[in-house]
Design an enzyme around this catalytic site. Structure first.
Site, PDB file in Angstrom:
ATOM      1  N   ASP A 121       2.984   0.472   1.751  1.00 50.18           N
ATOM      2  CA  ASP A 121       2.122  -0.711   2.331  1.00 50.18           C
ATOM      3  C   ASP A 121       2.616  -1.886   1.844  1.00 50.18           C
ATOM      4  OD1 ASP A 121      -0.564  -1.352   3.586  1.00 50.18           O
ATOM      5  OD2 ASP A 121      -0.607  -2.393   1.986  1.00 50.18           O
ATOM      6  N   LYS A 171       2.098  -6.553   7.486  1.00 48.24           N
ATOM      7  CA  LYS A 171       0.872  -7.084   8.341  1.00 48.24           C
ATOM      8  C   LYS A 171       1.197  -8.567   8.408  1.00 48.24           C
ATOM      9  CE  LYS A 171      -1.804  -4.389   4.286  1.00 48.24           C
ATOM     10  NZ  LYS A 171      -0.833  -4.873   3.350  1.00 48.24           N
TER      11      LYS A 171
HETATM   12  N1  LIG Z   1      -5.040  -5.757   3.386  1.00 49.69           N
HETATM   13  C1  LIG Z   1      -5.639  -6.552   2.196  1.00 49.69           C
HETATM   14  O1  LIG Z   1      -6.077  -7.639   2.225  1.00 49.69           O
HETATM   15  C2  LIG Z   1      -5.178  -5.814   0.756  1.00 49.69           C
HETATM   16  C3  LIG Z   1      -5.912  -6.627  -0.362  1.00 49.69           C
HETATM   17  C4  LIG Z   1      -5.550  -6.190  -1.538  1.00 49.69           C
HETATM   18  C5  LIG Z   1      -4.553  -5.047  -1.427  1.00 49.69           C
HETATM   19  N2  LIG Z   1      -4.140  -4.518  -0.580  1.00 49.69           N
HETATM   20  C6  LIG Z   1      -3.056  -3.310  -0.520  1.00 49.69           C
HETATM   21  O2  LIG Z   1      -3.639  -2.245  -1.421  1.00 49.69           O
HETATM   22  C7  LIG Z   1      -2.753  -2.060  -2.637  1.00 49.69           C
HETATM   23  C8  LIG Z   1      -3.452  -1.599  -3.578  1.00 49.69           C
HETATM   24  O3  LIG Z   1      -4.456  -2.594  -4.117  1.00 49.69           O
HETATM   25  P1  LIG Z   1      -4.400  -3.722  -5.361  1.00 49.69           P
HETATM   26  O4  LIG Z   1      -2.875  -3.717  -5.753  1.00 49.69           O
HETATM   27  O5  LIG Z   1      -5.383  -4.794  -5.269  1.00 49.69           O
HETATM   28  O6  LIG Z   1      -5.271  -2.911  -6.731  1.00 49.69           O
HETATM   29  P2  LIG Z   1      -5.186  -1.309  -7.048  1.00 49.69           P
HETATM   30  O7  LIG Z   1      -4.164  -0.272  -6.631  1.00 49.69           O
HETATM   31  O8  LIG Z   1      -6.586  -0.932  -7.054  1.00 49.69           O
HETATM   32  O9  LIG Z   1      -4.753  -1.638  -8.664  1.00 49.69           O
HETATM   33  C9  LIG Z   1      -3.420  -2.108  -8.927  1.00 49.69           C
HETATM   34  C10 LIG Z   1      -3.808  -2.344 -10.510  1.00 49.69           C
HETATM   35  O10 LIG Z   1      -3.757  -1.306 -11.440  1.00 49.69           O
HETATM   36  C11 LIG Z   1      -2.775  -0.951 -12.150  1.00 49.69           C
HETATM   37  N3  LIG Z   1      -2.649   0.474 -12.411  1.00 49.69           N
HETATM   38  C12 LIG Z   1      -2.041   1.178 -11.276  1.00 49.69           C
HETATM   39  N4  LIG Z   1      -1.883   2.555 -11.599  1.00 49.69           N
HETATM   40  C13 LIG Z   1      -2.541   2.458 -12.795  1.00 49.69           C
HETATM   41  C14 LIG Z   1      -2.604   3.801 -13.633  1.00 49.69           C
HETATM   42  N5  LIG Z   1      -2.246   4.786 -13.463  1.00 49.69           N
HETATM   43  N6  LIG Z   1      -3.406   3.254 -15.124  1.00 49.69           N
HETATM   44  C15 LIG Z   1      -3.703   2.110 -15.297  1.00 49.69           C
HETATM   45  N7  LIG Z   1      -3.680   1.093 -14.246  1.00 49.69           N
HETATM   46  C16 LIG Z   1      -2.740   1.403 -13.300  1.00 49.69           C
HETATM   47  C17 LIG Z   1      -1.609  -1.806 -11.759  1.00 49.69           C
HETATM   48  O11 LIG Z   1      -0.815  -2.438 -12.959  1.00 49.69           O
HETATM   49  P3  LIG Z   1       0.627  -2.028 -12.776  1.00 49.69           P
HETATM   50  O12 LIG Z   1       1.460  -2.281 -11.435  1.00 49.69           O
HETATM   51  O13 LIG Z   1       1.340  -2.594 -13.848  1.00 49.69           O
HETATM   52  O14 LIG Z   1       0.889  -0.427 -13.038  1.00 49.69           O
HETATM   53  C18 LIG Z   1      -2.303  -2.991 -11.186  1.00 49.69           C
HETATM   54  O15 LIG Z   1      -2.477  -4.046 -11.975  1.00 49.69           O
HETATM   55  C19 LIG Z   1      -1.924  -3.491  -2.579  1.00 49.69           C
HETATM   56  O16 LIG Z   1      -0.727  -3.123  -3.524  1.00 49.69           O
HETATM   57  C20 LIG Z   1      -1.851  -3.688  -1.164  1.00 49.69           C
HETATM   58  O17 LIG Z   1      -0.652  -3.044  -0.784  1.00 49.69           O
HETATM   59  C21 LIG Z   1      -4.266  -4.983   0.561  1.00 49.69           C
END
Ligand SMILES: NC(=O)c1ccc[n+]([C@@H]2O[C@H](COP(=O)([O-])OP(=O)(O)OC[C@H]3O[C@@H](n4cnc5c(N)ncnc54)[C@H](OP(=O)(O)O)[C@@H]3O)[C@@H](O)[C@H]2O)c1
Length: 276
Positions: free
Chosen positions: A50, A80
């Site tokens: 994604d 997107k």
């Molecule tokens: N459509 C939209 O508006 C929108 C908005 C937000 C997000 N998204 C999509 O959704 C994806 C996921 O959301 P997100 O990136 O906001 O947050 P998330 O997946 O909820 O959390 C990511 C955070 O958690 C850490 N993390 C990941 N795995 C871990 C683990 N096993 N243990 C401890 N910490 C961990 C990561 O750090 P490290 O990378 O250092 O491991 C990062 O700081 C995004 O990357 C994006 O593709 C879409």
């Protein structure tokens, strides 16, 4: 939801393709990190990536896919349409730019990133055309609340395949989820780890100990068992592996109810609820 899932498990969309239930998010992954993260994920068996134009890493996502040697048709690639590119003509141009950066002729899912007022319906028409032209196998939306979906469905000929929204135990819009289910729109949970901001929650730690899993794994498994498509982000190969190791256990019905009771409308990302 069938609990016998694995990393290749897919769910059908309403537009003829199927989406792997687990994907890798790459928001905030810098280009080099992103390349390595996608490479690690594909090696581990992830088949759903994604990204988004605004993440600035489509080129590296495309390069990692190409270099993996995995057939393009075996990978579910999502990008997107960014807000500044909304509108009919602008959106048509934007998908071409994304395809060029990704180095591919099509994406498996193209999403309107945010329900921009006054623009989103024209953007949707452009997405419909992109689908007809074969540039997007499926089209969908992101951050659309019930009112935005109702507004879109009034005039559109294609029902979005997916609505990607922030969703985790601490933020659950159950009426949106029910609405999506009723309309055949898949709910994809972004920020399933609450952007890393709730990993220290004591109740979560207690449950993680009980299942001998990490706190992150409990959140991802909860999302899967709740029937969501889920896209945790990590730039770290060890965590990318950990986040995919969620298929060998099941959270009990009682513990699912317990986790589901943690909703506190805790939003980590942008808030679409006030968009007209
Ligand atoms: N459509 C939209 O508006 C929108 C908005 C937000 C997000 N998204 C999509 O959704 C994806 C996921 O959301 P997100 O990136 O906001 O947050 P998330 O997946 O909820 O959390 C990511 C955070 O958690 C850490 N993390 C990941 N795995 C871990 C683990 N096993 N243990 C401890 N910490 C961990 C990561 O750090 P490290 O990378 O250092 O491991 C990062 O700081 C995004 O990357 C994006 O593709 C879409």
């Amino acid at each position: 939801m069938n609990l016998e899932l694995n990393i290749s498990s897919k769910v059908p969309t309403n537009q003829s393709n199927s989406v792997p239930l687990l994907g890798l998010g790459v928001w905030k992954s810098r280009p080099k990190e992103c390349y390595e993260a996608v490479q690690a994920a594909l090696e581990l068996g992830y088949r759903h990536i994604d990204t988004a134009a605004i993440y600035g890493n489509e080129k590296e996502v495309g390069a990692a896919i190409k270099d993996s040697g995995i057939k393009r048709t075996d990978i579910f690639l999502v990008t997107k349409l960014w807000n500044a590119d909304q509108g009919y003509e602008e959106a048509l141009k934007a998908i071409d730019v994304s395809l060029q950066k990704l180095g591919t002729d099509y994406v498996d899912m193209y999403l309107i990133h945010f329900p921009v007022s006054g623009k989103r319906k024209d953007s949707w028409k452009a997405l419909e055309k992109s689908k007809m032209d074969g540039k997007a196998k499926s089209i969908g939306v992101s951050n659309f609340m019930v009112s935005h979906l109702e507004d879109l469905l009034k005039e559109s000929s294609i029902v979005p395949a997916m609505n990607q929204v922030e969703y985790h135990p601490f933020l659950q819009d159950t009426s949106l989820k029910e609405y999506c289910q009723k309309k055949g729109i898949l709910l994809e949970a972004y920020s399933p780890l609450a952007h890393g901001q709730k990993l220290e929650d004591e109740r979560l730690t207690t449950l993680a100990k009980k299942y001998n899993k990490s706190n992150a794994q409990i959140l991802i498994r909860w999302s899967l068992q709740s029937g969501n498509v889920v896209i945790p982000k990590s730039k770290n190969p060890t965590r990318i592996r950990e986040n995919a190791d969620v298929f060998g256990f099941t959270i009990s019905p009682e513990d699912m109810i317990e986790i589901t009771s943690w909703n506190e409308n805790f939003r980590t990302c942008w808030d679409p609820t006030t968009v007209e």
